[in-house]
Design a protein around this motif. Structure first.
Motif, PDB file in Angstrom:
ATOM      1  N   ILE B  75      27.988 -73.730  55.295  1.00 44.50           N
ATOM      2  CA  ILE B  75      28.767 -73.142  54.363  1.00 44.50           C
ATOM      3  C   ILE B  75      29.513 -74.469  53.281  1.00 44.50           C
ATOM      4  O   ILE B  75      29.254 -74.350  52.123  1.00 44.50           O
ATOM      5  N   GLU B  76      30.105 -75.212  54.248  1.00 43.14           N
ATOM      6  CA  GLU B  76      30.762 -76.361  53.611  1.00 43.14           C
ATOM      7  C   GLU B  76      29.720 -77.270  52.863  1.00 43.14           C
ATOM      8  O   GLU B  76      30.054 -77.892  52.084  1.00 43.14           O
ATOM      9  N   ARG B  77      28.620 -77.403  53.389  1.00 38.34           N
ATOM     10  CA  ARG B  77      27.762 -78.452  52.893  1.00 38.34           C
ATOM     11  C   ARG B  77      26.972 -77.591  51.639  1.00 38.34           C
ATOM     12  O   ARG B  77      26.680 -78.593  50.707  1.00 38.34           O
ATOM     13  N   LEU B  78      26.856 -76.520  51.616  1.00 40.98           N
ATOM     14  CA  LEU B  78      26.362 -75.709  50.442  1.00 40.98           C
ATOM     15  C   LEU B  78      27.115 -76.116  49.179  1.00 40.98           C
ATOM     16  O   LEU B  78      27.044 -76.528  47.955  1.00 40.98           O
ATOM     17  N   ARG B  79      28.713 -75.972  49.524  1.00 41.73           N
ATOM     18  CA  ARG B  79      29.711 -76.269  48.778  1.00 41.73           C
ATOM     19  C   ARG B  79      29.529 -77.624  48.126  1.00 41.73           C
ATOM     20  O   ARG B  79      29.664 -77.719  46.841  1.00 41.73           O
ATOM     21  N   PHE B  80      29.602 -78.733  48.879  1.00 43.80           N
ATOM     22  CA  PHE B  80      29.811 -79.950  48.651  1.00 43.80           C
ATOM     23  C   PHE B  80      28.737 -80.680  48.256  1.00 43.80           C
ATOM     24  O   PHE B  80      28.392 -81.686  47.481  1.00 43.80           O
ATOM     25  N   GLU B  81      27.497 -80.640  49.369  1.00 40.25           N
ATOM     26  CA  GLU B  81      26.314 -81.342  48.963  1.00 40.25           C
ATOM     27  C   GLU B  81      25.305 -80.676  48.205  1.00 40.25           C
ATOM     28  O   GLU B  81      24.350 -81.442  47.881  1.00 40.25           O
ATOM     29  N   HIS B  82      25.512 -79.369  47.997  1.00 38.86           N
ATOM     30  CA  HIS B  82      24.284 -78.770  46.999  1.00 38.86           C
ATOM     31  C   HIS B  82      24.791 -77.883  45.997  1.00 38.86           C
ATOM     32  O   HIS B  82      24.754 -76.739  46.036  1.00 38.86           O
ATOM     33  N   PRO B  83      25.576 -78.598  44.894  1.00 42.71           N
ATOM     34  CA  PRO B  83      25.801 -77.815  44.072  1.00 42.71           C
ATOM     35  C   PRO B  83      25.277 -77.050  43.117  1.00 42.71           C
ATOM     36  O   PRO B  83      25.623 -76.162  42.215  1.00 42.71           O
TER      37      PRO B  83
END
Lengths: 566, 566
Positions: B75-83
């Motif tokens: 979920i964090e990566r969806l936020r920061f890595e995949h805007p």
């Protein structure tokens, strides 16, 4: 797990086998109710030898359930018997001590089930004091001359105005955590944070400080409303009582009515009250509570209602239902489910709703509606599965229909029973279902029920005053299941058997969560978050284990804690 | 009492001595994150052999904390890595089963402390999914093809939209009560009653029915949003994903940044992260968490911030603080209190607040603020006593000052230490303290603090951007106590020693009640009333005793219950 064995609840000191919630001022051992004009004084002067159970003395104005039953009774009498009273001053009848809170030795020896239900009752009594102020205009001043510790301060917190003598020693305190490793049991934390809005770090200091807070700091931190030097205390209390009385909107009610003793017939498997019968199916772990419709039409006038007094059907029914619920709660721990039934003609019950509505501004009608509100909240908060069976010949109309909406499930009979000429089951909605009886969350039961589609409340309202058959009630979402003669007996039996087979604790937790959707109030916070945390702590070895603080209090031995934070 | 012995927390299957919250997609064993344009798929395909602890296998897509750590990371990566991602489809990578919920054998063998903190973490992850939708516009569709039982359905409940295949067998269920005598552990009851607003009697039926509800009834009862025949399921899921993506306001963020692994140095008595240091005083049962101010000025532009990526000070600090808190929660059960300190120049920290404020509409700044919001909520919900020490040379400014307001108490140093040339302690308020970081109750920490006098919030606001010394901070009500060099060491030491001497359980209950005054939200209901009831039930013999349902599950033996209702 800290519980006494299942079959041996603690013996009562008075030799009785069940806790009795009925009392009257002439029988009080712990409270004195003195009335002078529009000011009442409620004096706490606990009889050390008057404990409910054997094995402890009620020193320092500490209390047990028996003490609180008298307080709850006194509050009801102020409502119904003394409508002229505008202010009540809560104080101690003993020098240098206000109240030391719940008796610790009582708590240490009580079963978990008793502790939890004791706290629930004391909470309801304090909420009742606040309701008395908010809805009946009878305000409470608490005059603290001495130590108000734990439940003593929590009692004060229920008042509208707290006065503390400034004598260098009198203090308010919540010493449960440092002394006993438990939480204050009667709403103290919630009232400190949400009613008095004490700043959280001040509250943290206050609740972790055995000796409490006194004088100016108690005032500055909002823990009390006034501090007064000892020499001026009596004068100040009298002055505040006069001021509060002068501002009150209560007191045009004329003569009160007498809350005569309930007439009850106890049998081994039930209690018959007159308008209520409570029958225990012990193998099935079910209590069947049957409410009987009125036998006579409503009185011709409000004066005639006053003349009837406690025999007036809606009042008699509310008082008897309240006693039946409390009896199950504190004396019948093995009951898994309460089944509400009723008998009578819905039209007769509706006639009483019309009478109450036509006289809604009469003081006695207001008090009866508020009593029903509190009794229904008591039902909501009862940790037993609640089911309403709406059968042929029943009268779930208006106020009585609220029991169906308070239930976890309701079943309604489609048509008639074979070979039975009772009229088909009908439910009737009246004005009372749309505002008279808010739950702890501030919503009506129908608004809580139809949270997803508030329009469903309006649709139901449009069907008010109609005899709703099972199909219609189901279509309107007012009942859970409609069953016909073929399915009824089996489905109801299977449901009740299944319910009794589940873990009682998980049912308590489930119901406490599902019954109160929507908004929260201070009251719902007390009964939900605070109570749940208390219950948890009351199960933890750090409190109730052999080396726990509650068990070791007063022994001279320090408690031993499992230091893990959870 | 159902707990494993204090000194032997369960051994980890991977041979490590502590649970690690850091992971990355290439190391996932249980989840697959597939991204195609603006649609992401999160596939749950649990590796049976990949349990966190020894002694159980993760059959039927059941989960333990290790599985949820990967979900939280994704979920964090969806936020920061995949805007660019606008919608995420949550589904199973296994046929005929969506997710069987928390692994029962894991639960049966876990300590009470682990169980409670496991549930807290999974709750935070699900709240994070909802926050992702509400505040970042990344909506979640849950596509259930097979059984979604217990925690499996609770995961679905976190989604914006639940699709269920209509194949005659796929069902949603919360079978915890009938099967295990516990409550659903991850917000299920609250989301059923308050998010999906399922009627209470339907919810009662649903939560007491082992096999759950499927097809049209699941839809009619609001348990799911759509039921689709199996032959059309894939097509329908894809269509819904396109529709949701088209409606999303997310996706103008351009390139993401890489959440590089945290650099951590573990010693026997601490962890050093770079901007955060966590030092354990084990005899004192204290964790000192020191936050270090920025070493360089803010970047010159938003683009420069994106280039810095995870090295950007506010982001790095938030991630490291989060890991430090989780490490204490799940690996350091003996820590009684967390002491927050900071080092640096308040002006440097303020410069970053200005940078963030100037770029507040940039997607990365928004994500960083929301991350801080979640980390600070994690602090609020950490069941350890929280204290902030504001000493000479500290930098509690803006976002960092929130830690003082999140703490149960704060102490601020008056003046300088003798023989120390560090500048006197100063606190600085910025815009961030007045809206950026709501608590679970929906209020800012200052609004919660000043519930009694909302005007105090305005007064504090008028002092924004000023270096507030200890006297001023105390006058404004921002700290608990201001102490000078003479009193500081003794008073702080005595407070921390006393805190460590109290019963950990009663502190947990006290803090859970005092920290959250004022309104309630679904989130606060989950963490307060529901969690507290769960914790209680997790202590009751009916669940965790030798003959309890949790212990006997799968043994072929029926549980034996104490039938008393409490």
């Amino acid at each position: 797990m800290g519980d006494t064995p299942h079959t041996a609840e603690r013996p009562l000191a008075n030799g009785q086998t069940r806790i009795d919630f009925q009392t009257e001022p002439s029988r009080y051992r712990h409270w004195k109710l003195n009335i002078a004009g529009d000011v009442a004084a409620l004096l706490l002067d606990v009889d050390e030898k008057g404990a409910l159970f054997d094995g402890y003395e009620l020193k320092l104005n500490s209390y047990d359930l028996g003490v609180d039953i008298e307080l709850a009774d006194a509050i009801e009498r102020l409502r119904f018997e003394h409508p002229q009273v505008r202010v009540v001053v809560l104080r101690s009848g003993k020098p240098r001590v206000f109240c030391a809170g719940a008796n610790i030795r009582m708590l240490a020896g009580a079963s978990h089930a008793h502790k939890v239900n004791f706290c629930k009752f004391t909470n309801e009594t304090r909420n009742g004091i606040e309701d008395l102020s908010e809805n009946s205009g009878l305000q409470t001043i608490c005059a603290i001359n001495g130590a108000a510790a734990g439940g003593g301060y929590e009692l004060a917190l229920a008042a509208d105005y707290i006065m503390l003598v400034d004598d260098g020693s009198s203090a308010v305190s919540l010493p449960e955590l440092p002394l006993l490793a438990v939480l204050p049991g009667t709403g103290g934390l919630t009232r400190v944070s949400d009613k008095r809005k004490v700043r959280r770090d001040h509250a943290d200091f206050f609740c972790t400080t055995e000796e409490g807070v006194k004088g100016k700091r108690a005032l500055d931190w909002r823990l009390v409303d006034e501090v007064v030097p000892g020499s001026k205390f009596e004068e100040a209390v009298a002055a505040r009582a006069r001021e509060f009385a002068a501002r009150s909107r209560r007191g045009n009610g004329g003569q009160g009515i007498k809350l005569v003793p309930l007439s009850r017939t106890f049998t081994p498997d039930g209690v018959d009250y007159g308008t209520v019968a409570s029958d225990f199916d012990r193998p099935g772990r079910i209590a069947i509570v049957t409410l009987r419709g009125p036998k006579v039409p409503p009185p011709a006038s409000a004066d005639a209602m006053v003349s009837l007094g406690a025999e007036f059907w809606p009042l008699k029914l509310a008082r008897e239902l309240d006693d039946a619920i409390l009896n199950i709660r504190l004396n019948e721990f093995d009951v898994a489910a309460i089944v509400f039934k009723s008998s009578g003609d819905p039209a007769d019950a509706v006639a009483y709703e019309h009478f109450l509505d036509a006289n809604k501004d009469h003081w006695l009608v207001r008090e009866i509606r508020h009593l029903w509100k509190r009794v229904l909240k008591r039902v909501d908060l009862t940790s037993r599965s609640l089911v309403t069976l709406i059968e042929p010949g029943s009268c779930f109309a208006g106020t009585l229909a609220e029991l169906a909406f308070a239930s976890d499930r309701s079943y309604m009979f489609l048509g008639q029973r074979e070979g039975d000429n009772k009229p088909p089951a009908a439910m009737v909605l009246t004005k009372a279902n749309f505002g008279a009886y808010p739950m702890s969350n501030g919503l009506t039961r129908l608004a809580s029920r139809f949270l997803a589609n508030p329009g469903d409340v309006e649709t139901a309202k449009s069907q008010s005053e109609k005899m709703l058959d099972a199909e219609t009630a189901q279509r309107l979402g007012l009942i859970t299941f409609a069953l016909d003669d073929i399915d009824w007996d089996d489905e109801v039996r299977v449901f009740l058997e299944e319910r009794a087979s589940f873990s009682p604790d998980s049912l308590t937790g489930l119901e406490a969560n599902l019954r109160f959707a929507g908004p929260e109030t201070m009251e719902s916070k007390i009964f939900a978050r605070l109570t749940a945390w208390q219950n948890w702590i009351f199960q933890r070895p750090n409190a109730v284990g052999e080396a726990g603080a509650l068990k070791r209090y007063g022994t001279g031995q320090q408690p031993v804690f499992d230091t893990r934070r959870v």
